[in-house]
Design an enzyme around this catalytic site. Sequence first.
Site, mmCIF file in Angstrom:
data_model
loop_
_atom_site.group_PDB
_atom_site.id
_atom_site.type_symbol
_atom_site.label_atom_id
_atom_site.label_comp_id
_atom_site.label_asym_id
_atom_site.label_seq_id
_atom_site.Cartn_x
_atom_site.Cartn_y
_atom_site.Cartn_z
ATOM 1 N N LEU A 136 0.835 -1.203 0.000
ATOM 2 C CA LEU A 136 0.000 0.000 0.000
ATOM 3 C C LEU A 136 0.866 1.246 0.000
ATOM 4 O O LEU A 136 1.666 1.452 0.913
ATOM 5 C CB LEU A 136 -0.906 0.013 1.234
ATOM 6 N N HIS A 240 7.135 2.721 10.675
ATOM 7 C CA HIS A 240 7.632 4.014 10.196
ATOM 8 C C HIS A 240 6.608 5.089 10.547
ATOM 9 O O HIS A 240 5.407 4.824 10.641
ATOM 10 C CB HIS A 240 7.817 3.916 8.670
#
Length: 341
Positions: A136, A240
Site C-alpha cells: 500500500l 515508520h
Amino acid sequence: MATSAELRLSDWCVRPAGLRDLDGLKALAELTGGGFTNLPNDRDALSERIARSDASYAARLTEPKDENYILVLEHAPSGRIGGTCCLFSRVGVRWPFYSYKLTTLSMQSAELGRTFRTGVLHLVNDFEGASEVGGLFLHPDLRTGGLGRLLARSRYLFLGLHRARFGDRVLAELRGRMRDDGSSPFWDGLAGKFFGMGFQEADAFNAVQGNQFIADLMPKYPVYVAMLPAEAQEALGHPHDHGQAAKRLLEAEGFGFHGYVDIFDGGPTMDTRLADIRTVREAVPARVAGVAADGETRLVAGGQLKDFRCAAIPARESDAGLLLGKDAPFSAGDEVLHAGF
C-alpha cells in the site's frame, strides 16, 4: 500538489493494474524512500510484477497457489495513478516467508535478588500458507479526504469477492522505522552485520531476486534483544512514522500485532482471520438497480478478477436494489458488495 478537484473522493476508483500503469507505478516507487519491497524503484522489476499480476488474474483456480494481484487507485477524469496496493494469495511458496517472533525470556537469581527479562527473536516461518495484503502506497499529495481508506479497504472487498483464491489467515507487514538517509537502525544493528551490505542494497536485492539469501546467511539461533544497539531495540515492532495511519486502519479492521516483526527493518507484522476482517464481515451483497440523485457515501465493489472495481460513492438501498451516483463505475444489474465508509 493535488488540486481540490483531484481530491474529490467519488472521482477515484480502485482497479487491477496493467502494463499501461507502469509509468504511474514507477513514479510512485520513486517517492517511497526505500523499504517498499512490493513497489521496487526498478522499471524491469515493476514490469515483471505487473506481468505476474496479469497471469494471476487470468488463472483459473479453486484454491490459492502463488498469485499476486496488484491494484491501482485511478483518478477517473484524468487517468492519474495516485496509489497502489496488492494481495498475495499464499506466502512462502516460491521461497520461505521469514519473520522474527518476539518472545520474552525471564531469568531470576535468588542470590542476587534480581529478575532479568529480555526479548528474544526467533527466526520462524509461522505464516507459511497465509495470504497477505501489502504494497500500500499513496501519493503524499493525496493522503487526505478518505483516499487512503478507499485504497486499503478495497483489498478486503477483493478478498470478499474471491474467497476461494485466498487462505483463512491474512497478514500485513508495516514498514519499520528508518533514518532520514534511508538506512534502517534495525538492519544495521542485526542482519546487516551478516550480509555485508546496507539496508537499501539488501532491500533492492530482495525486491528483485527474492529472499533466499536470507536463508543462506541469516543467523539461525535466537537473538537476545538486549544485545542489540539501543536504536535497534527502540525500532523493534514499531512502524515508520508514515505507517501510523496504516496501522490504525489495520487495527480498525481487526488485525492485531502478535509479536512478529520483519527481518529487514523490524517493522510489525499484523494478522487476523479472513472471516474476521471487519469490511469482509460487514459487506452486504446487492444488485445495482439504477442511479440515485442522493445517498450516503458507501464502499462499493463488484466484478470478478480483471473486471474488479471499487469506489467510495453515494449509494442508497431501495426495494429494487442498490441505487448509485451517476458516475459510479457499475451498471444496472451488476452484483456488488457494499459496506459503510
